[in-house]
Design an enzyme around this catalytic site. Structure first.
Site, short mmCIF file in Angstrom:
data_model
loop_
_atom_site.label_atom_id
_atom_site.label_comp_id
_atom_site.label_asym_id
_atom_site.label_seq_id
_atom_site.Cartn_x
_atom_site.Cartn_y
_atom_site.Cartn_z
NE ARG A 58 49.22 29.66 21.28
CZ ARG A 58 48.11 29.28 21.90
NH1 ARG A 58 48.17 28.69 23.08
NH2 ARG A 58 46.92 29.48 21.35
CG HIS B 71 50.89 28.08 30.20
ND1 HIS B 71 49.59 28.53 30.25
CD2 HIS B 71 51.58 28.85 31.08
CE1 HIS B 71 49.51 29.52 31.11
NE2 HIS B 71 50.72 29.73 31.63
NE ARG C 72 41.02 26.02 22.60
CZ ARG C 72 41.74 26.60 23.53
NH1 ARG C 72 41.95 26.01 24.68
NH2 ARG C 72 42.25 27.78 23.32
CD GLU D 68 51.86 30.90 34.71
OE1 GLU D 68 51.85 31.22 33.50
OE2 GLU D 68 52.19 31.70 35.61
CG HIS E 69 47.57 35.11 28.97
ND1 HIS E 69 48.88 34.75 29.25
CD2 HIS E 69 47.00 34.02 28.39
CE1 HIS E 69 49.09 33.51 28.82
NE2 HIS E 69 47.97 33.05 28.31
CG ASN F 263 46.83 25.24 31.65
OD1 ASN F 263 46.61 26.42 31.37
ND2 ASN F 263 47.13 24.34 30.73
CE1 TYR G 156 46.38 24.94 24.17
CE2 TYR G 156 44.94 25.18 22.26
CZ TYR G 156 45.65 25.74 23.30
OH TYR G 156 45.65 27.09 23.48
CG ASP H 43 45.27 39.95 43.68
OD1 ASP H 43 46.49 40.12 43.43
OD2 ASP H 43 44.42 40.86 43.61
CB ALA I 238 42.25 32.61 28.11
N PRO J 74 39.66 27.72 31.54
CG PRO J 74 39.59 29.91 30.73
CD PRO J 74 40.06 29.09 31.89
CG ASN J 75 37.98 27.67 26.03
OD1 ASN J 75 36.78 27.48 25.88
ND2 ASN J 75 38.50 28.88 26.06
#
Length: 138
Positions: free
Chosen positions: A105, A98, A18, A96, A78, A72, A23, A85, A75, A10-11
């Site tokens: 943060r 980021h 943004r 993973e 977390h 990635n 970013y 799963d 959100a 998302p985002n």
């Protein structure tokens, strides 16, 4: 030829617009074009969704046929036991990724439901985090 996919959550479709101080100012689409040019010796794909279930479906779709997933989950990293799963349930190794250093943060960003089942975690190197993940598969 290696077959890798970058899956963004998302985002991340707003990269370049943004919060550029966190970013950066580049869109992911422009960055991805450069990655494809640089790594023309691999089959590199890209998928983005703001919807948790669609990310899980994509992991299921690619999780037995690809050589690697660069994820990635943004959100959802977390909050989503379901995505964690899905990573656990597939055979394809997942890195993973980021863009920001999540450990510098808010405290809730220090928790990952993906990391336990990921091949590794790369965080805090901006968009270069994706390239580092690609290199780890080569």
């Amino acid at each position: 030829m290696k077959k890798l996919i970058i899956i963004n959550g998302p985002n991340l479709n707003l990269l370049g617009k943004r919060e550029p101080k966190i970013y950066g100012a580049n869109s992911f689409e422009d960055f991805f074009k450069k990655l494809k040019e640089k790594y023309d010796n691999i089959q590199l794909e890209y998928y983005q969704s703001n919807i948790e279930g669609e990310l899980i479906d994509k992991l299921h779709d690619v999780g037995f046929d690809y050589d690697g997933v660069i994820l990635n989950a943004a959100a959802y990293t977390h909050t989503s036991v379901g995505i964690g799963d899905a990573v656990k349930g597939i055979e394809t190794p997942v890195i993973e990724v980021h863009i920001s250093n999540v450990h510098s943060r808010e405290e809730f960003r220090h928790i990952s439901y993906i990391a336990l089942n990921a091949k590794g975690v790369i965080t805090g190197f901006g968009l270069q985090s994706y390239e580092l993940a690609i290199q780890s598969f080569l």
